[in-house]
Motif scaffolding. Structure first.
Motif, mmCIF file in Angstrom:
data_model
loop_
_atom_site.group_PDB
_atom_site.id
_atom_site.type_symbol
_atom_site.label_atom_id
_atom_site.label_comp_id
_atom_site.label_asym_id
_atom_site.label_seq_id
_atom_site.Cartn_x
_atom_site.Cartn_y
_atom_site.Cartn_z
ATOM 1 N N VAL A 4 0.836 -1.197 0.000
ATOM 2 C CA VAL A 4 0.000 0.000 0.000
ATOM 3 C C VAL A 4 0.872 1.248 0.000
ATOM 4 O O VAL A 4 1.721 1.444 0.872
ATOM 5 N N GLU A 5 0.665 2.095 -1.006
ATOM 6 C CA GLU A 5 1.381 3.363 -1.119
ATOM 7 C C GLU A 5 0.349 4.470 -1.381
ATOM 8 O O GLU A 5 -0.253 4.519 -2.451
ATOM 9 N N VAL A 6 0.134 5.311 -0.392
ATOM 10 C CA VAL A 6 -0.852 6.387 -0.527
ATOM 11 C C VAL A 6 -0.358 7.396 -1.551
ATOM 12 O O VAL A 6 0.805 7.817 -1.532
ATOM 13 N N LEU A 7 -1.229 7.770 -2.470
ATOM 14 C CA LEU A 7 -0.854 8.698 -3.535
ATOM 15 C C LEU A 7 -0.726 10.136 -3.019
ATOM 16 O O LEU A 7 -1.385 10.515 -2.036
ATOM 17 N N PRO A 8 0.096 10.938 -3.678
ATOM 18 C CA PRO A 8 0.205 12.352 -3.309
ATOM 19 C C PRO A 8 -1.161 13.034 -3.348
ATOM 20 O O PRO A 8 -1.967 12.763 -4.242
ATOM 21 N N HIS A 9 -1.398 13.893 -2.399
ATOM 22 C CA HIS A 9 -2.624 14.694 -2.270
ATOM 23 C C HIS A 9 -3.849 13.904 -1.817
ATOM 24 O O HIS A 9 -4.921 14.482 -1.638
ATOM 25 N N ALA A 10 -3.699 12.575 -1.629
ATOM 26 C CA ALA A 10 -4.858 11.787 -1.206
ATOM 27 C C ALA A 10 -5.273 12.123 0.218
ATOM 28 O O ALA A 10 -6.465 12.256 0.514
ATOM 29 N N VAL A 11 -4.313 12.256 1.126
ATOM 30 C CA VAL A 11 -4.642 12.603 2.510
ATOM 31 C C VAL A 11 -5.265 13.994 2.570
ATOM 32 O O VAL A 11 -6.251 14.221 3.288
ATOM 33 N N GLU A 12 -4.709 14.925 1.792
ATOM 34 C CA GLU A 12 -5.296 16.273 1.726
ATOM 35 C C GLU A 12 -6.740 16.212 1.242
ATOM 36 O O GLU A 12 -7.621 16.908 1.767
ATOM 37 N N ALA A 13 -6.970 15.400 0.220
ATOM 38 C CA ALA A 13 -8.312 15.293 -0.353
ATOM 39 C C ALA A 13 -9.306 14.741 0.653
ATOM 40 O O ALA A 13 -10.419 15.268 0.800
ATOM 41 N N VAL A 14 -8.914 13.673 1.345
ATOM 42 C CA VAL A 14 -9.813 13.059 2.327
ATOM 43 C C VAL A 14 -10.112 14.035 3.461
ATOM 44 O O VAL A 14 -11.260 14.181 3.889
ATOM 45 N N ASP A 25 -7.664 -3.652 3.062
ATOM 46 C CA ASP A 25 -8.550 -2.501 2.946
ATOM 47 C C ASP A 25 -8.613 -1.705 4.250
ATOM 48 O O ASP A 25 -8.567 -0.469 4.245
ATOM 49 N N ALA A 26 -8.680 -2.409 5.378
ATOM 50 C CA ALA A 26 -8.671 -1.721 6.667
ATOM 51 C C ALA A 26 -7.352 -0.992 6.879
ATOM 52 O O ALA A 26 -7.310 0.106 7.447
ATOM 53 N N HIS A 27 -6.265 -1.590 6.400
ATOM 54 C CA HIS A 27 -4.951 -0.955 6.506
ATOM 55 C C HIS A 27 -4.897 0.329 5.671
ATOM 56 O O HIS A 27 -4.306 1.330 6.101
ATOM 57 N N VAL A 28 -5.495 0.291 4.486
ATOM 58 C CA VAL A 28 -5.548 1.495 3.643
ATOM 59 C C VAL A 28 -6.194 2.642 4.403
ATOM 60 O O VAL A 28 -5.670 3.762 4.466
ATOM 61 N N VAL A 29 -7.344 2.388 4.990
ATOM 62 C CA VAL A 29 -8.070 3.427 5.722
ATOM 63 C C VAL A 29 -7.238 3.950 6.889
ATOM 64 O O VAL A 29 -7.190 5.163 7.157
ATOM 65 N N ALA A 30 -6.538 3.051 7.572
ATOM 66 C CA ALA A 30 -5.738 3.456 8.729
ATOM 67 C C ALA A 30 -4.603 4.402 8.353
ATOM 68 O O ALA A 30 -4.127 5.169 9.203
#
Length: 218
Positions: A61-71, A104-109
């Motif tokens: 799992v690698e969170v994409l740039p700006h994804a945390v900002e978007a959420v 999936d739970a890890h992604v959300v975390a």
């Protein structure tokens, strides 16, 4: 819903269920989001990096740039988030249902305090040739989520990275946008016009544009 698969402990309560129609539903919210505004997001290519060899482990799992900002931004603007994802690795036999739910739970975390914005994940585990009724571009999972969470389609939208996502959202009556951070190519972009949809650089850009669309006076 039927067939409780697992109860996971994570940063927030997680309950996973298998629907009678064969797709998986993993819920995170303690209560139904009060605003009835929902951002439906595809997962791979939208908030985490898409992998040609599938996301098979939490370490993939690698969170994409700006994804945390978007959420975070979506949460501040009154949206709940529901992930709607096809995960054919399960149907192909390279990933178990239990493991895909753990991932999936890890992604959300990974979203830290912003994880509370997530309401649920709807996940189709079938391979493309399975003739199921839940795999996008079928709108089944989105339509069920709209009913379950009391979402208003006119106040909600979908962001994906392929035309199958866009078609599913359009068939469910949602405004849609496609991000270029995933697997969408030139042919997908050329097909957006028939769904009155547009392409955006990433999920944050798409979220802001679609929020403006669904909140403009009618």
């Amino acid at each position: 819903m039927s067939s409780k698969i697992c109860l996971l402990t994570n940063a927030c309560p997680v309950v996973a269920l298998m629907s009678r129609k064969g797709y998986l539903v993993q819920t995170y919210a303690r209560r139904v989001h009060p605003s009835m505004q929902v951002a439906f997001l595809d997962r791979d290519g939208v908030i985490i990096k898409n992998r040609s060899d599938y996301v098979l482990d939490e370490s993939d799992v690698e969170v994409l740039p700006h994804a945390v900002e978007a959420v975070s931004w979506l949460g501040r603007n009154g949206y709940g988030i529901i992930l709607v994802t096809n995960q054919s690795a399960v149907g192909r036999g390279v990933l178990t249902r239990s493991k895909v739910l753990d991932i999936d739970a890890h992604v959300v975390a990974q979203f830290g305090p912003a994880r509370d914005v997530f309401l649920a994940t709807y996940l189709c585990p079938h391979a493309p040739g399975a003739r199921c009724i839940c795999r996008k571009p079928m709108p089944t999972m989105i339509e069920h989520a709209i009913i379950t969470f009391g979402a208003q389609p006119t106040k909600s939208f979908l962001i994906g990275d392929a035309l199958t996502d866009i078609e599913a959202g359009d068939r469910a009556g949602l405004a849609t946008g496609m991000v270029l951070s995933g697997r969408g190519g030139t042919s997908d972009i050329q097909g957006l016009d028939r769904f009155r949809s547009k392409a955006y650089s990433d999920v944050f850009a798409a979220a802001k544009a679609l929020h403006a669309t669904v909140t403009e006076p009618r």
